[in-house]
Enzyme design. Sequence first.
Site, short mmCIF file in Angstrom:
data_model
loop_
_atom_site.label_atom_id
_atom_site.label_comp_id
_atom_site.label_asym_id
_atom_site.label_seq_id
_atom_site.Cartn_x
_atom_site.Cartn_y
_atom_site.Cartn_z
N SER A 1 0.83 -1.22 0.00
CA SER A 1 0.00 0.00 0.00
C SER A 1 0.86 1.26 0.00
O SER A 1 0.59 2.21 -0.73
CB SER A 1 -0.86 0.05 1.26
OG SER A 1 -1.94 -0.80 1.16
N SER B 1 -13.42 2.47 2.74
CA SER B 1 -12.46 2.12 1.70
C SER B 1 -11.34 3.13 1.67
O SER B 1 -11.55 4.31 1.37
CB SER B 1 -13.13 2.05 0.33
OG SER B 1 -12.13 1.98 -0.67
N ASP C 1 -7.40 -7.25 4.78
CA ASP C 1 -6.67 -8.21 3.93
C ASP C 1 -6.20 -9.45 4.71
O ASP C 1 -5.74 -10.42 4.11
CB ASP C 1 -5.46 -7.52 3.27
CG ASP C 1 -5.91 -6.48 2.26
OD1 ASP C 1 -7.04 -6.61 1.74
OD2 ASP C 1 -5.16 -5.53 2.00
N ARG D 1 -13.55 -13.19 -1.83
CA ARG D 1 -12.81 -13.89 -0.78
C ARG D 1 -13.70 -14.58 0.25
O ARG D 1 -13.20 -15.34 1.07
CB ARG D 1 -11.81 -12.94 -0.09
CG ARG D 1 -10.60 -12.68 -0.95
CD ARG D 1 -9.49 -11.96 -0.20
NE ARG D 1 -8.39 -11.69 -1.12
CZ ARG D 1 -7.59 -10.64 -1.04
NH1 ARG D 1 -7.76 -9.75 -0.06
NH2 ARG D 1 -6.62 -10.47 -1.91
C1 S3P Z 1 -5.81 -0.93 0.04
C2 S3P Z 1 -7.01 -0.81 0.67
C3 S3P Z 1 -7.92 -1.94 0.87
C4 S3P Z 1 -7.19 -3.27 0.75
C5 S3P Z 1 -6.32 -3.31 -0.45
C6 S3P Z 1 -5.27 -2.22 -0.41
C7 S3P Z 1 -5.02 0.29 -0.17
O1 S3P Z 1 -8.96 -1.88 -0.09
O2 S3P Z 1 -8.09 -4.34 0.72
O3 S3P Z 1 -5.65 -4.57 -0.54
O4 S3P Z 1 -3.82 0.20 -0.46
O5 S3P Z 1 -5.59 1.37 -0.05
P1 S3P Z 1 -10.26 -0.94 0.17
O6 S3P Z 1 -9.78 0.36 0.58
O7 S3P Z 1 -11.03 -0.87 -1.12
O8 S3P Z 1 -11.02 -1.67 1.24
#
Ligand code: S3P
Length: 434
Positions: free
Chosen positions: A22, A166, A321, A352
């Site tokens: 991320s 999100s 995750d 998932r």
């Molecule tokens: C992420 C946010 C999450 C996560 C993804 C990476 C990110 O998704 O599941 O693997 O880097 O911002 P969401 O923000 O859509 O839940």
Amino acid sequence: MNARFEPSGRLRGTLRVPADKSVSHRAAIIAAMAAEPVRIGNYLDAADTRSTLRAVQELGALVDAREGELVIRGCGLRNARSAAGTIDVGNAGTLMRLLPGWLAFQAGLRFTLDGDASIRRRPVDRIAQPLSEMGARLEAREGRYPPFTIHGAPLRGIEYRLPVASAQVKSCLLLAGLVTEATTVVEPVPARDHTERLLLRAGAPVARTGSGLGEYRTTVCAADELELERIDIPGDLSSAAFLITAGVIVRGSRLVLEDVGVNWTRAGFLRVLERMGAIVLGDVEPEGSFSALEPATDLDVQSAPIEGTTVDGDEVPLTIDELPLVALLGCFADGDTVVRGAAELRVKESDRIATVVSGLRGLGADIEALPDGFAVHGTAGLRGGSIDAHGDHRLALLGAVAGLASAEGVEVAGMEAAAVSYPGFTADVAALLS
Ligand code: S3P
């Protein structure tokens, strides 16, 4: 590619897990938006984050790898170049959802983003709707799915309350907000805040209010340019989580994972583990903290008997995750483990809820799907068998860890998917077994 993971002896040793995915995506995108060169230490070398480097290069950023670090010479906030063709995000949902926040204000330019079969099943309307409120013009297949076309335009600020937690949607809007008078994203419950932290470091006007696991409001205002000299990326807790789980459920294990990122908005899994009775020691950031830094610590993991727990609502975005691993841990725990309020799992790299439930059931688990999660009845172990990764890196890695702790071993079909986030996983496990 099929790979077999036999029941292992204890896992022992010290290692560094791959860099945070991320934070790597965000570092490359924000460096591409910056006016001055940015040095990035420990950028993740994996399929997803390579897609991001290719994308920013197509948009005009220059990327040099030298002496173990990357130097990205960005375009400046308003000067992305029109890409020659469609930008291929590969499997990277974070790239698909964050990049449009920048592209949406490249007035007069048009960009199309597309990706693999999994990306084409994952919705982009969640960013299209607020971005169009801000003034961008967007086109998506069936109004919802990639390919996704962005016509850059001058943007106006909005206040937007996220309908589902999100970090990707929040981040997209905060990037777009950098050219507006003020843009506020309201999160009913907190999700990872790496974008806000990096923007703060880059000198952008960002303010975040909220406390505990309650509502957070993040506001960005117009920035002239972004400027930051260097970003050092800690280890990825989501990748570490696979080894942590193996360390907890493979009897006699003792592992030290060095320099793992423990930003509290990512560390829900550690709190869940603690409730289950696992022994994982480290210096985790206190809940509610907000600073320009990404805290990291060494995590010391020992195998221990565990008990079932419930994860729901507020805790889900902070553990999102790692929820497949909570299901696996549940198989080894005493009692029941339930995850609820996690319908978002259905729109990840695979559905998932469906893939974890059918995958673990095929290995002997007593698990059932719920509309928004799953319920596992602990059976003190897993038989083993075979599991299909469905092209999902976290499913492939889940199968591998299940194999190490199983009675008969696990054959993972599609192990190559692990290269999205953790290409060296098999070698790291081998090192911990030697
Ligand atoms: C992420 C946010 C999450 C996560 C993804 C990476 C990110 O998704 O599941 O693997 O880097 O911002 P969401 O923000 O859509 O839940």
